[in-house]
Design an enzyme around this catalytic site. Structure first.
Site, short mmCIF file in Angstrom:
data_model
loop_
_atom_site.label_atom_id
_atom_site.label_comp_id
_atom_site.label_asym_id
_atom_site.label_seq_id
_atom_site.Cartn_x
_atom_site.Cartn_y
_atom_site.Cartn_z
N GLU A 43 -29.14 23.35 -20.69
CA GLU A 43 -28.74 23.95 -19.41
C GLU A 43 -29.62 25.17 -19.16
OE1 GLU A 43 -25.15 26.66 -17.60
OE2 GLU A 43 -24.60 25.19 -19.12
N ARG A 47 -31.03 31.90 -13.17
CA ARG A 47 -30.95 33.36 -13.03
C ARG A 47 -32.32 34.01 -13.01
NH1 ARG A 47 -26.76 34.70 -17.86
NH2 ARG A 47 -25.55 32.80 -17.64
N THR A 70 -25.68 27.99 -13.44
CA THR A 70 -25.53 29.09 -12.49
C THR A 70 -25.93 28.66 -11.08
OG1 THR A 70 -26.31 30.45 -14.35
CG2 THR A 70 -25.68 31.62 -12.38
N LYS A 130 -16.16 23.04 -16.67
CA LYS A 130 -16.55 24.12 -17.57
C LYS A 130 -15.43 25.16 -17.51
CE LYS A 130 -19.98 27.86 -17.22
NZ LYS A 130 -21.36 28.17 -16.82
#
Length: 207
Positions: A43, A47, A70, A130
């Site tokens: 993953e 960011r 994200t 999640k």
């Protein structure tokens, strides 16, 4: 339905490394070290400016299943898809992102922290989530309590989980894997260390 796809991905390894990548040139050696250590699902968090290019090059590593983390909105979702992401992870769940993700048929793992979030996801046809931020959202007792009313729902707890605490999370029936950043320590790239940490993580088991 995209859903079964995310469940298959979650079952590939007990730990999904959460990767913050600053230098694109680190992407391939990092991915090779993780896959060599037994962690195939990667993953890459959106960011940093390097994230999209890193996803595109990591995908070329044999055995790697590379997704974007994200992801906050449909614009970021589209950018992640264009980069070749094989799955999408989000820290939360909004109607706009959820509907866009489901429409794209990409395997999607949205973040949830309470029963309302899970119900919103179920309304979209999702059944894998999640649990985030895991450690500060009540930890294992909270997830056990949430799992009770929602039979058949799968979880990937992420946030504040370490090599030491991962087995306790993995011991819970609805937990298929955990997310963790400890496998890829910050600082200069050390592929030998990453492969060793990945090997330890891939051997973790709770069931």
């Amino acid at each position: 339905m995209s859903n079964s796809g995310i469940e298959q991905i979650m079952r590939l390894a007990p730990v999904i490394p959460v990767i913050v990548i600053d230098r694109v040139e680190d992407a391939v050696p990092m991915a090779e070290a993780l896959v060599a250590g037994g962690l195939r699902v990667l993953e890459v968090t959106m960011r940093t400016p390097a994230a999209l290019e890193a996803i595109a090059v990591m995908k070329k590593v044999p055995g790697a299943v590379v997704g974007a983390g994200t992801v906050l909105n449909p614009r970021m979702l589209n950018a992640a898809l264009d980069a070749g992401s094989e799955f999408i992870v989000s820290p939360g769940l909004t109607d706009t992102l959820g509907e866009a993700a489901v429409a794209s048929s990409i395997p999607f793992l949205p973040g949830v922290a309470n029963a309302s979030n899970i119900m919103a996801g179920l309304d979209l046809g999702l059944d894998s989530f999640k649990f985030f931020p895991a450690a500060t959202s009540g930890g294992i007792p909270a997830l056990k309590a949430l799992a009770g009313p929602f039979g058949g729902v799968n979880f990937c707890p992420t946030g504040g989980i370490s090599a030491a605490t991962a087995p306790e999370w993995l011991a819970l029936g609805p937990v298929l894997c955990v997310g963790g950043s400890w496998v890829v320590p910050s600082g200069p790239l050390d592929t030998v260390k990453i492969e060793a940490l990945a090997r330890e993580a891939s051997a973790l088991s709770g069931h």
